[in-house]
Design a protein around this motif. Sequence first.
Motif, PDB file in Angstrom:
ATOM      1  N   CYS A   8       0.855  -1.186   0.000  1.00  0.00           N
ATOM      2  CA  CYS A   8       0.000   0.000   0.000  1.00  0.00           C
ATOM      3  C   CYS A   8       0.892   1.237   0.000  1.00  0.00           C
ATOM      4  O   CYS A   8       2.108   1.140   0.188  1.00  0.00           O
ATOM      5  N   LYS A   9       0.284   2.373  -0.152  1.00  0.00           N
ATOM      6  CA  LYS A   9       1.047   3.616  -0.307  1.00  0.00           C
ATOM      7  C   LYS A   9       1.940   3.882   0.898  1.00  0.00           C
ATOM      8  O   LYS A   9       3.086   4.306   0.759  1.00  0.00           O
ATOM      9  N   CYS A  10       1.419   3.628   2.122  1.00  0.00           N
ATOM     10  CA  CYS A  10       2.204   3.952   3.322  1.00  0.00           C
ATOM     11  C   CYS A  10       3.118   2.796   3.740  1.00  0.00           C
ATOM     12  O   CYS A  10       3.977   2.969   4.597  1.00  0.00           O
ATOM     13  N   GLY A  11       2.916   1.607   3.179  1.00  0.00           N
ATOM     14  CA  GLY A  11       3.792   0.484   3.471  1.00  0.00           C
ATOM     15  C   GLY A  11       3.357  -0.415   4.609  1.00  0.00           C
ATOM     16  O   GLY A  11       4.041  -1.401   4.915  1.00  0.00           O
ATOM     17  N   GLU A  12       2.217  -0.117   5.240  1.00  0.00           N
ATOM     18  CA  GLU A  12       1.731  -0.961   6.348  1.00  0.00           C
ATOM     19  C   GLU A  12       1.272  -2.332   5.843  1.00  0.00           C
ATOM     20  O   GLU A  12       1.502  -3.344   6.483  1.00  0.00           O
ATOM     21  N   THR A  89      -7.125  -0.394   1.762  1.00  0.00           N
ATOM     22  CA  THR A  89      -6.472  -0.365   3.069  1.00  0.00           C
ATOM     23  C   THR A  89      -6.986   0.833   3.873  1.00  0.00           C
ATOM     24  O   THR A  89      -7.222   1.908   3.315  1.00  0.00           O
ATOM     25  N   CYS A  91      -5.247   2.169   6.346  1.00  0.00           N
ATOM     26  CA  CYS A  91      -4.116   3.014   6.758  1.00  0.00           C
ATOM     27  C   CYS A  91      -3.923   4.196   5.821  1.00  0.00           C
ATOM     28  O   CYS A  91      -3.586   5.291   6.257  1.00  0.00           O
ATOM     29  N   CYS A  92      -4.125   3.974   4.508  1.00  0.00           N
ATOM     30  CA  CYS A  92      -3.814   5.047   3.550  1.00  0.00           C
ATOM     31  C   CYS A  92      -4.739   5.033   2.345  1.00  0.00           C
ATOM     32  O   CYS A  92      -4.431   5.653   1.325  1.00  0.00           O
TER      33      CYS A  92
HETATM   34 ZN   LIG Z   1      -1.163   1.929   3.941  1.00  0.00          ZN
END
Ligand SMILES: [Zn+2]
Length: 195
Positions: A8-12, A89, A91-92
């Motif tokens: 995902c964009k934030c890496g989570e 996701t 998160c982001c």
């Molecule tokens: Zn994310």
Amino acid sequence: MADIDLKCKCGEVTGVATHITPRSGNRVVCCCSDCQAFAQFLGTEADTLDDAGGTELYQTSQSQVKIHTGHENLRSMRLTRTGLLRWYTSCCNTPVGNSMKASIPFFGIIHTFMDIKDKDKTLGDVRAYCQTQSATGQVDHPKAHPKFPLPIYFRIGRQLIFWKLQGKHKPSDFFDETGRPVAKPLIAKPLVANS
Ligand SMILES: [Zn+2]
Ligand SMILES: [Zn+2]
């Protein structure tokens, strides 16, 4: 054969799509209004949609898509009660992909979730640029089709049968043992009011 990193964009949320070749799945672009509505729901039109409102996906089997980290951030929604299950996701707000139900070995990974450098080599050319009847811009693609081209429709049908025979609907990181989505699907509100 390649393994594609998923992120995902934030890496989570991370994962991998395994055993991918240009022939093992289908790289397509979908301009339908539902795919556009999903990007709008997440507020990610700029990252997700191309100039004609198209969303690029790679269709593969469910068991080839594995989530390694951030399972708790996976969310799902449907635009209608019986529509595709659309994953993202929390998160982001990265669009992750589309699936049907647990027993159907289908997963369409949205390009925003793929961390891939040499896309043309790994996924092959775009096989179909679909649903241009809903495009929001000029489409100048050799594989453009106003709806969904029959050869691709039959190709996916054949693949689904083949994958099902191979048991590729399991294991799945998107459905639990009882076949329920791991994240309860939201039904997009404006459309619920109309249904
Ligand atoms: Zn994310
Ligand atoms: Zn679509």
